[in-house]
Design a protein around this motif. Structure first.
Motif, PDB file in Angstrom:
ATOM      1  N   ALA A 111       0.821  -1.212   0.000  1.00 14.09           N
ATOM      2  CA  ALA A 111       0.000   0.000   0.000  1.00 14.09           C
ATOM      3  C   ALA A 111       0.856   1.263   0.000  1.00 14.09           C
ATOM      4  O   ALA A 111       0.438   2.297  -0.529  1.00 14.09           O
ATOM      5  N   HIS A 112       2.038   1.191   0.585  1.00 18.09           N
ATOM      6  CA  HIS A 112       2.898   2.371   0.738  1.00 18.09           C
ATOM      7  C   HIS A 112       4.158   2.288  -0.114  1.00 18.09           C
ATOM      8  O   HIS A 112       5.151   2.965   0.181  1.00 18.09           O
ATOM      9  N   LEU A 113       4.116   1.499  -1.173  1.00 16.02           N
ATOM     10  CA  LEU A 113       5.312   1.217  -1.951  1.00 16.02           C
ATOM     11  C   LEU A 113       5.955   2.483  -2.516  1.00 16.02           C
ATOM     12  O   LEU A 113       7.169   2.693  -2.374  1.00 16.02           O
ATOM     13  N   ASP A 114       5.192   3.334  -3.149  1.00  9.20           N
ATOM     14  CA  ASP A 114       5.760   4.536  -3.763  1.00  9.20           C
ATOM     15  C   ASP A 114       6.363   5.463  -2.713  1.00  9.20           C
ATOM     16  O   ASP A 114       7.451   6.018  -2.908  1.00  9.20           O
ATOM     17  N   PHE A 115       5.657   5.614  -1.590  1.00 11.41           N
ATOM     18  CA  PHE A 115       6.160   6.441  -0.491  1.00 11.41           C
ATOM     19  C   PHE A 115       7.474   5.883   0.042  1.00 11.41           C
ATOM     20  O   PHE A 115       8.455   6.620   0.237  1.00 11.41           O
ATOM     21  N   LEU A 116       7.520   4.573   0.252  1.00 12.54           N
ATOM     22  CA  LEU A 116       8.719   3.953   0.804  1.00 12.54           C
ATOM     23  C   LEU A 116       9.894   4.029  -0.171  1.00 12.54           C
ATOM     24  O   LEU A 116      11.034   4.238   0.239  1.00 12.54           O
ATOM     25  N   LYS A 117       9.625   3.865  -1.456  1.00  9.20           N
ATOM     26  CA  LYS A 117      10.698   3.996  -2.445  1.00  9.20           C
ATOM     27  C   LYS A 117      11.365   5.367  -2.345  1.00  9.20           C
ATOM     28  O   LYS A 117      12.601   5.477  -2.340  1.00  9.20           O
ATOM     29  N   GLU A 118      10.548   6.401  -2.253  1.00 11.09           N
ATOM     30  CA  GLU A 118      11.073   7.768  -2.196  1.00 11.09           C
ATOM     31  C   GLU A 118      11.869   8.000  -0.915  1.00 11.09           C
ATOM     32  O   GLU A 118      12.972   8.558  -0.939  1.00 11.09           O
ATOM     33  N   VAL A 119      11.309   7.554   0.209  1.00  9.17           N
ATOM     34  CA  VAL A 119      11.960   7.748   1.505  1.00  9.17           C
ATOM     35  C   VAL A 119      13.273   6.968   1.585  1.00  9.17           C
ATOM     36  O   VAL A 119      14.305   7.487   2.043  1.00  9.17           O
ATOM     37  N   ILE A 120      13.238   5.715   1.142  1.00  7.42           N
ATOM     38  CA  ILE A 120      14.433   4.868   1.221  1.00  7.42           C
ATOM     39  C   ILE A 120      15.552   5.432   0.358  1.00  7.42           C
ATOM     40  O   ILE A 120      16.723   5.463   0.771  1.00  7.42           O
ATOM     41  N   ALA A 121      15.213   5.902  -0.834  1.00  7.02           N
ATOM     42  CA  ALA A 121      16.239   6.499  -1.701  1.00  7.02           C
ATOM     43  C   ALA A 121      16.863   7.718  -1.035  1.00  7.02           C
ATOM     44  O   ALA A 121      18.085   7.925  -1.107  1.00  7.02           O
ATOM     45  N   ARG A 122      16.045   8.507  -0.373  1.00  9.60           N
ATOM     46  CA  ARG A 122      16.547   9.703   0.307  1.00  9.60           C
ATOM     47  C   ARG A 122      17.489   9.321   1.447  1.00  9.60           C
ATOM     48  O   ARG A 122      18.549   9.949   1.628  1.00  9.60           O
ATOM     49  N   ILE A 123      17.131   8.301   2.205  1.00  9.97           N
ATOM     50  CA  ILE A 123      17.977   7.883   3.324  1.00  9.97           C
ATOM     51  C   ILE A 123      19.273   7.252   2.827  1.00  9.97           C
ATOM     52  O   ILE A 123      20.365   7.538   3.342  1.00  9.97           O
ATOM     53  N   LYS A 124      19.177   6.420   1.811  1.00 10.89           N
ATOM     54  CA  LYS A 124      20.368   5.742   1.306  1.00 10.89           C
ATOM     55  C   LYS A 124      21.377   6.724   0.713  1.00 10.89           C
ATOM     56  O   LYS A 124      22.573   6.443   0.658  1.00 10.89           O
ATOM     57  N   ALA A 125      20.897   7.890   0.308  1.00 15.15           N
ATOM     58  CA  ALA A 125      21.802   8.922  -0.187  1.00 15.15           C
ATOM     59  C   ALA A 125      22.750   9.419   0.896  1.00 15.15           C
ATOM     60  O   ALA A 125      23.812   9.990   0.601  1.00 15.15           O
ATOM     61  N   THR A 126      22.388   9.188   2.182  1.00 11.84           N
ATOM     62  CA  THR A 126      23.262   9.571   3.297  1.00 11.84           C
ATOM     63  C   THR A 126      24.324   8.513   3.575  1.00 11.84           C
ATOM     64  O   THR A 126      25.215   8.727   4.402  1.00 11.84           O
ATOM     65  N   GLY A 127      24.194   7.354   2.947  1.00 15.37           N
ATOM     66  CA  GLY A 127      25.116   6.252   3.204  1.00 15.37           C
ATOM     67  C   GLY A 127      24.602   5.249   4.218  1.00 15.37           C
ATOM     68  O   GLY A 127      25.286   4.266   4.516  1.00 15.37           O
ATOM     69  N   ALA A 128      23.406   5.476   4.758  1.00 12.99           N
ATOM     70  CA  ALA A 128      22.850   4.581   5.776  1.00 12.99           C
ATOM     71  C   ALA A 128      22.208   3.352   5.140  1.00 12.99           C
ATOM     72  O   ALA A 128      21.671   3.415   4.034  1.00 12.99           O
ATOM     73  N   ARG A 129      22.254   2.252   5.856  1.00 14.08           N
ATOM     74  CA  ARG A 129      21.489   1.060   5.522  1.00 14.08           C
ATOM     75  C   ARG A 129      20.045   1.281   5.958  1.00 14.08           C
ATOM     76  O   ARG A 129      19.799   1.908   6.986  1.00 14.08           O
ATOM     77  N   VAL A 130      19.083   0.765   5.213  1.00 18.66           N
ATOM     78  CA  VAL A 130      17.681   0.958   5.554  1.00 18.66           C
ATOM     79  C   VAL A 130      17.013  -0.389   5.825  1.00 18.66           C
ATOM     80  O   VAL A 130      17.101  -1.325   5.015  1.00 18.66           O
ATOM     81  N   SER A 131      16.341  -0.469   6.957  1.00 21.39           N
ATOM     82  CA  SER A 131      15.586  -1.659   7.342  1.00 21.39           C
ATOM     83  C   SER A 131      14.122  -1.276   7.530  1.00 21.39           C
ATOM     84  O   SER A 131      13.821  -0.204   8.063  1.00 21.39           O
ATOM     85  N   LEU A 132      13.220  -2.150   7.076  1.00 26.14           N
ATOM     86  CA  LEU A 132      11.782  -1.904   7.236  1.00 26.14           C
ATOM     87  C   LEU A 132      11.205  -2.876   8.254  1.00 26.14           C
ATOM     88  O   LEU A 132      11.429  -4.090   8.181  1.00 26.14           O
ATOM     89  N   PHE A 133      10.442  -2.337   9.190  1.00 26.67           N
ATOM     90  CA  PHE A 133       9.773  -3.121  10.232  1.00 26.67           C
ATOM     91  C   PHE A 133       8.565  -3.811   9.603  1.00 26.67           C
ATOM     92  O   PHE A 133       7.651  -3.152   9.095  1.00 26.67           O
ATOM     93  N   VAL A 134       8.554  -5.149   9.584  1.00 23.80           N
ATOM     94  CA  VAL A 134       7.480  -5.887   8.923  1.00 23.80           C
ATOM     95  C   VAL A 134       7.023  -7.062   9.774  1.00 23.80           C
ATOM     96  O   VAL A 134       7.748  -7.539  10.650  1.00 23.80           O
TER      97      VAL A 134
END
Length: 257
Positions: A111-134
């Motif tokens: 349901a939130h795929l597009d939102f998460l894609k945008e957010v994750i790309a923004r965070i990964k630009a900082t060099g951080a690893r991204v984990s999603l709570f599922v």
């Protein structure tokens, strides 16, 4: 076989400090001590009302520790700006509303795929690893991969609730989902209500488990056992879980031969 790391969530130490005002207990010293006592990560979860970890704590902790720094939170604009400023090693995204008492559900990644894609790309630009709570839902894990996450964090409350009654059935969905995540190229973390009673079995039964994040139970145990001793007790349970996993693997190989 992957080694499971222990990340200590220090939110509850901040809760105690905030209940009285002042700086006792000292959250920054607690982060340093957790690292010194063997923790392989420090986790913080700043919430909008700052009822435990404050944004100022996050900024102050980052330069004083050398172990992995994991920031959890809902990706509001304020949270994302904090991540971009602090640049932690890992960011764990949770779908919590602002007034949530604690994290109590995983992402609906479809349901939130597009939102998460945008957010994750923004965070990964900082060099951080991204984990999603599922939760233990195959489609949500597939969605995490599609969104560009590096890892998932399995929400383990259901396991903790079912462990005393039927540990084998309680852990089974997590083992399956961890295998699915690994097949999709995702790392596997886990957290919520893991404790000294149920941690060893979880580590033994769940494959590809890279990290567990534990706060409430560990800090509560530290009231009785002391922080250093408690962290060592949790590390011991993880080590025993790995021994059990290796023994199971050896038995399976022997049967196959």
């Amino acid at each position: 076989m992957e080694k499971t790391k222990l990340s200590v969530n220090i939110n509850k130490i901040a809760t105690l400090r905030n209940s009285r005002g002042g700086n006792v207990p000292d959250v920054l010293q607690a982060a340093i001590d957790c690292q010194r006592f063997g923790a392989e990560g420090i986790t913080v979860h700043p919430r909008p009302d700052e009822r435990h970890i404050r944004y100022s704590d996050v900024r102050a902790i980052r330069p004083i520790i050398t172990t992995e720094f994991n920031i959890e939170g809902y990706p509001s604009e304020k949270f994302l700006q904090l991540v971009e400023e602090v640049r932690p090693h890992q960011v764990t995204l949770v779908p919590d509303p602002p007034d949530a008492l604690t994290s109590n559900a995983g992402w609906d990644t479809q349901a939130h795929l597009d939102f998460l894609k945008e957010v994750i790309a923004r965070i990964k630009a900082t060099g951080a690893r991204v984990s999603l709570f599922v939760e233990t839902n195959e489609e949500d894990i597939k969605g995490a991969a599609l969104a560009g996450a590096d890892r998932i964090e399995l929400y383990t409350e259901d396991y903790a609730r079912g462990y005393n009654k039927d540990p084998e059935n309680a852990v089974a969905p997590y083992a399956v989902c961890a295998a699915i995540a690994h097949s999709l190229g995702l790392g596997v973390n886990a957290g919520h209500d893991l404790n000294l009673d149920n941690l060893r079995y979880f580590v033994a039964q769940v494959p590809h488990l890279l990290e567990v994040s534990i706060g409430h139970a560990l800090i509560s145990d530290a009231l009785y056992y002391g922080l250093e001793n408690t962290i060592q007790m949790y590390l011991r349970q993880i080590a025993l879980g790995h021994q059990d996993k290796q023994a199971q693997s050896s038995e399976s190989t022997s049967v196959a031969d």
